[in-house]
Design a protein around this motif. Sequence first.
Motif, PDB file in Angstrom:
ATOM      1  N   TYR A  23       0.825  -1.219   0.000  1.00 36.86           N
ATOM      2  CA  TYR A  23       0.000   0.000   0.000  1.00 36.86           C
ATOM      3  C   TYR A  23       0.856   1.266   0.000  1.00 36.86           C
ATOM      4  O   TYR A  23       0.484   2.262  -0.600  1.00 36.86           O
ATOM      5  CB  TYR A  23      -0.999   0.011   1.179  1.00 36.86           C
ATOM      6  CG  TYR A  23      -0.401   0.276   2.550  1.00 36.86           C
ATOM      7  CD1 TYR A  23       0.113  -0.750   3.327  1.00 36.86           C
ATOM      8  CD2 TYR A  23      -0.348   1.572   3.071  1.00 36.86           C
ATOM      9  CE1 TYR A  23       0.658  -0.507   4.580  1.00 36.86           C
ATOM     10  CE2 TYR A  23       0.200   1.816   4.327  1.00 36.86           C
ATOM     11  CZ  TYR A  23       0.703   0.768   5.073  1.00 36.86           C
ATOM     12  OH  TYR A  23       1.241   1.019   6.303  1.00 36.86           O
ATOM     13  N   TRP A  35      -5.640  12.998  -6.084  1.00 37.37           N
ATOM     14  CA  TRP A  35      -6.825  12.553  -5.345  1.00 37.37           C
ATOM     15  C   TRP A  35      -7.464  13.742  -4.641  1.00 37.37           C
ATOM     16  O   TRP A  35      -8.656  13.998  -4.752  1.00 37.37           O
ATOM     17  CB  TRP A  35      -6.343  11.520  -4.320  1.00 37.37           C
ATOM     18  CG  TRP A  35      -7.395  10.791  -3.580  1.00 37.37           C
ATOM     19  CD1 TRP A  35      -8.128  11.252  -2.516  1.00 37.37           C
ATOM     20  CD2 TRP A  35      -7.825   9.453  -3.818  1.00 37.37           C
ATOM     21  NE1 TRP A  35      -8.972  10.278  -2.083  1.00 37.37           N
ATOM     22  CE2 TRP A  35      -8.810   9.168  -2.858  1.00 37.37           C
ATOM     23  CE3 TRP A  35      -7.463   8.482  -4.742  1.00 37.37           C
ATOM     24  CZ2 TRP A  35      -9.448   7.932  -2.799  1.00 37.37           C
ATOM     25  CZ3 TRP A  35      -8.098   7.262  -4.676  1.00 37.37           C
ATOM     26  CH2 TRP A  35      -9.080   6.995  -3.731  1.00 37.37           C
ATOM     27  N   ARG A  44     -18.138  15.726  -0.809  1.00 38.98           N
ATOM     28  CA  ARG A  44     -18.098  14.483  -0.025  1.00 38.98           C
ATOM     29  C   ARG A  44     -18.878  14.658   1.285  1.00 38.98           C
ATOM     30  O   ARG A  44     -19.618  13.763   1.707  1.00 38.98           O
ATOM     31  CB  ARG A  44     -16.633  14.115   0.250  1.00 38.98           C
ATOM     32  CG  ARG A  44     -16.481  12.737   0.810  1.00 38.98           C
ATOM     33  CD  ARG A  44     -15.033  12.310   0.855  1.00 38.98           C
ATOM     34  NE  ARG A  44     -14.903  11.050   1.557  1.00 38.98           N
ATOM     35  CZ  ARG A  44     -13.755  10.483   1.890  1.00 38.98           C
ATOM     36  NH1 ARG A  44     -12.628  11.064   1.550  1.00 38.98           N
ATOM     37  NH2 ARG A  44     -13.732   9.342   2.531  1.00 38.98           N
ATOM     38  N   ALA A  68      -7.119   5.525   9.456  1.00 38.10           N
ATOM     39  CA  ALA A  68      -6.808   5.613   8.023  1.00 38.10           C
ATOM     40  C   ALA A  68      -7.013   7.066   7.613  1.00 38.10           C
ATOM     41  O   ALA A  68      -7.845   7.372   6.757  1.00 38.10           O
ATOM     42  CB  ALA A  68      -7.711   4.677   7.225  1.00 38.10           C
ATOM     43  N   GLY A  70      -5.595   9.155   5.786  1.00 39.48           N
ATOM     44  CA  GLY A  70      -5.479   9.554   4.384  1.00 39.48           C
ATOM     45  C   GLY A  70      -5.130  11.027   4.318  1.00 39.48           C
ATOM     46  O   GLY A  70      -4.245  11.504   5.042  1.00 39.48           O
ATOM     47  N   HIS A  74     -11.897  13.000   7.204  1.00 38.76           N
ATOM     48  CA  HIS A  74     -12.732  12.742   8.384  1.00 38.76           C
ATOM     49  C   HIS A  74     -12.117  13.340   9.652  1.00 38.76           C
ATOM     50  O   HIS A  74     -12.851  13.830  10.518  1.00 38.76           O
ATOM     51  CB  HIS A  74     -13.000  11.237   8.558  1.00 38.76           C
ATOM     52  CG  HIS A  74     -14.014  10.731   7.583  1.00 38.76           C
ATOM     53  ND1 HIS A  74     -13.686   9.922   6.513  1.00 38.76           N
ATOM     54  CD2 HIS A  74     -15.346  10.963   7.494  1.00 38.76           C
ATOM     55  CE1 HIS A  74     -14.785   9.681   5.807  1.00 38.76           C
ATOM     56  NE2 HIS A  74     -15.799  10.291   6.370  1.00 38.76           N
ATOM     57  N   GLY A  90      -0.391   4.689   7.844  1.00 34.12           N
ATOM     58  CA  GLY A  90       0.884   4.023   7.612  1.00 34.12           C
ATOM     59  C   GLY A  90       1.689   4.667   6.496  1.00 34.12           C
ATOM     60  O   GLY A  90       2.846   4.315   6.273  1.00 34.12           O
ATOM     61  N   SER A  91       1.066   5.613   5.775  1.00 35.92           N
ATOM     62  CA  SER A  91       1.762   6.245   4.658  1.00 35.92           C
ATOM     63  C   SER A  91       2.217   7.651   5.061  1.00 35.92           C
ATOM     64  O   SER A  91       1.377   8.519   5.347  1.00 35.92           O
ATOM     65  CB  SER A  91       0.829   6.319   3.444  1.00 35.92           C
ATOM     66  OG  SER A  91       1.201   7.374   2.602  1.00 35.92           O
ATOM     67  N   MET A  94       0.608  10.388   2.934  1.00 37.14           N
ATOM     68  CA  MET A  94      -0.778  10.699   3.302  1.00 37.14           C
ATOM     69  C   MET A  94      -0.813  11.566   4.555  1.00 37.14           C
ATOM     70  O   MET A  94      -1.543  12.563   4.605  1.00 37.14           O
ATOM     71  CB  MET A  94      -1.555   9.404   3.564  1.00 37.14           C
ATOM     72  CG  MET A  94      -2.020   8.721   2.300  1.00 37.14           C
ATOM     73  SD  MET A  94      -3.175   9.762   1.376  1.00 37.14           S
ATOM     74  CE  MET A  94      -4.035   8.533   0.412  1.00 37.14           C
ATOM     75  N   LEU A 133     -12.084   4.441   7.570  1.00 40.04           N
ATOM     76  CA  LEU A 133     -13.057   4.749   6.513  1.00 40.04           C
ATOM     77  C   LEU A 133     -12.413   4.944   5.134  1.00 40.04           C
ATOM     78  O   LEU A 133     -11.194   5.021   5.004  1.00 40.04           O
ATOM     79  CB  LEU A 133     -13.842   6.006   6.904  1.00 40.04           C
ATOM     80  CG  LEU A 133     -14.628   5.891   8.221  1.00 40.04           C
ATOM     81  CD1 LEU A 133     -15.296   7.214   8.578  1.00 40.04           C
ATOM     82  CD2 LEU A 133     -15.674   4.775   8.141  1.00 40.04           C
ATOM     83  N   GLY A 134     -13.280   5.036   4.132  1.00 36.79           N
ATOM     84  CA  GLY A 134     -12.814   5.285   2.758  1.00 36.79           C
ATOM     85  C   GLY A 134     -12.285   4.012   2.110  1.00 36.79           C
ATOM     86  O   GLY A 134     -11.356   4.062   1.311  1.00 36.79           O
ATOM     87  N   SER A 136     -10.563   1.384   3.348  1.00 41.29           N
ATOM     88  CA  SER A 136      -9.136   1.248   3.668  1.00 41.29           C
ATOM     89  C   SER A 136      -8.754  -0.168   4.082  1.00 41.29           C
ATOM     90  O   SER A 136      -7.685  -0.665   3.704  1.00 41.29           O
ATOM     91  CB  SER A 136      -8.773   2.226   4.800  1.00 41.29           C
ATOM     92  OG  SER A 136      -8.951   3.548   4.355  1.00 41.29           O
TER      93      SER A 136
HETATM   94  N1  SAM Z   1      -9.786   7.481   5.046  1.00 41.10           N
HETATM   95  C1  SAM Z   1      -9.239   8.246   3.950  1.00 41.10           C
HETATM   96  C2  SAM Z   1     -10.331   8.670   3.044  1.00 41.10           C
HETATM   97  O1  SAM Z   1     -11.461   8.193   3.176  1.00 41.10           O
HETATM   98  O2  SAM Z   1     -10.090   9.545   2.185  1.00 41.10           O
HETATM   99  C3  SAM Z   1      -8.149   7.494   3.185  1.00 41.10           C
HETATM  100  C4  SAM Z   1      -8.580   6.272   2.463  1.00 41.10           C
HETATM  101  S1  SAM Z   1      -7.311   5.538   1.488  1.00 41.10           S
HETATM  102  C5  SAM Z   1      -8.308   4.602   0.391  1.00 41.10           C
HETATM  103  C6  SAM Z   1      -6.617   4.246   2.489  1.00 41.10           C
HETATM  104  C7  SAM Z   1      -5.624   4.709   3.555  1.00 41.10           C
HETATM  105  O3  SAM Z   1      -5.272   3.589   4.386  1.00 41.10           O
HETATM  106  C8  SAM Z   1      -4.328   5.241   2.981  1.00 41.10           C
HETATM  107  O4  SAM Z   1      -4.051   6.505   3.529  1.00 41.10           O
HETATM  108  C9  SAM Z   1      -3.272   4.197   3.371  1.00 41.10           C
HETATM  109  O5  SAM Z   1      -1.995   4.726   3.583  1.00 41.10           O
HETATM  110  C10 SAM Z   1      -3.873   3.619   4.644  1.00 41.10           C
HETATM  111  N2  SAM Z   1      -3.420   2.244   4.908  1.00 41.10           N
HETATM  112  C11 SAM Z   1      -3.557   1.165   4.102  1.00 41.10           C
HETATM  113  N3  SAM Z   1      -3.028   0.078   4.685  1.00 41.10           N
HETATM  114  C12 SAM Z   1      -2.543   0.474   5.900  1.00 41.10           C
HETATM  115  C13 SAM Z   1      -1.879  -0.205   6.974  1.00 41.10           C
HETATM  116  N4  SAM Z   1      -1.589  -1.510   6.917  1.00 41.10           N
HETATM  117  N5  SAM Z   1      -1.554   0.515   8.081  1.00 41.10           N
HETATM  118  C14 SAM Z   1      -1.825   1.850   8.140  1.00 41.10           C
HETATM  119  N6  SAM Z   1      -2.443   2.546   7.149  1.00 41.10           N
HETATM  120  C15 SAM Z   1      -2.794   1.864   6.043  1.00 41.10           C
END
Ligand code: SAM
Length: 264
Positions: A23, A35, A44, A68, A70, A74, A90-91, A94, A133-134, A136
């Motif tokens: 990811y 994005w 949104r 999450a 992002g 939220h 984790g990113s 982000m 959410l989103g 994830s």
């Molecule tokens: N919640 C935000 C939104 O709705 O706009 C972000 C959604 S984005 C689809 C997914 C997020 O999950 C990313 O920011 C990604 O870095 C985080 N993520 C994915 N796998 C993860 C993990 N194993 N640990 C921590 N964060 C993670």
Amino acid sequence: MTQEKKTQDFGNDPLKVRDTDHYKDEYVSGFVDKWDELIDWDGRANSEGDFFIKLLKEHGAKKVLDVAAGTGFHSVRLLESGFEVTSADGSPEMLAKAFENGRKRGHILRTVHADWRFLNKSVHDLYDAVICLGNSFTHLHSDNDRRKTLAEFYATLRHDGILILDQRNYDALLDHQVQPTHNYYYCGDNVKASPEHIDESLARFRYEFPDKSVYHLNMFPLRKEYVRKLMRDIGFQKVTTYGDFKETYREAEPDFFIHVAEKR
Ligand code: SAM
């Protein structure tokens, strides 16, 4: 200084990339910037209304961990609605974007860089609610990673805490019942999101932006009942699932499911 990555790399056979750690390589800075440029926060907010705010208040939640975060949508909304919020992701790309977005709106986000599988190594507090959410949770590619993650979320909740976790309706996709729509998370026609490949362990989505740039995400297609069962296996006592923010819905119809798992 490390160079921020702008392009994604799925190697020679993108359909083989079914790995939880990937990811971080998928959310490269080019994708993250795009994005956020295109997903209109007001749009949104209008489409989801005050669903999450009401839900959190109904459960008496005040202190929320957005695991999450992002780009911070939220986290910022909840802060502005009076909740005490910690934003984890984790990113690093982000989190940096979330922090910048918070600053633009006059907030200093409390951020924690943490992978969910080791959340409690970095988060040493207890929360009334964890939100993920989103779509994830779909980034976890093994059953073991999903169980470990839910156990970490469970451990950071107070005795009467709740977990709110949403997911795309993959059942409908896997069972070929519908074409995915993207009203809730892409707010309009700016981003064309389409499934390029789907099988029982991979949903590869393609995202095309108006400037014709294309990005992908390789996700695990979570079946709704599987997620509900996992939550109960981990110890959550009650799981309520909403379809597109409603309690009653037809199975194939909703775009997204939202699970509310109660610890007590
Ligand atoms: N919640 C935000 C939104 O709705 O706009 C972000 C959604 S984005 C689809 C997914 C997020 O999950 C990313 O920011 C990604 O870095 C985080 N993520 C994915 N796998 C993860 C993990 N194993 N640990 C921590 N964060 C993670």
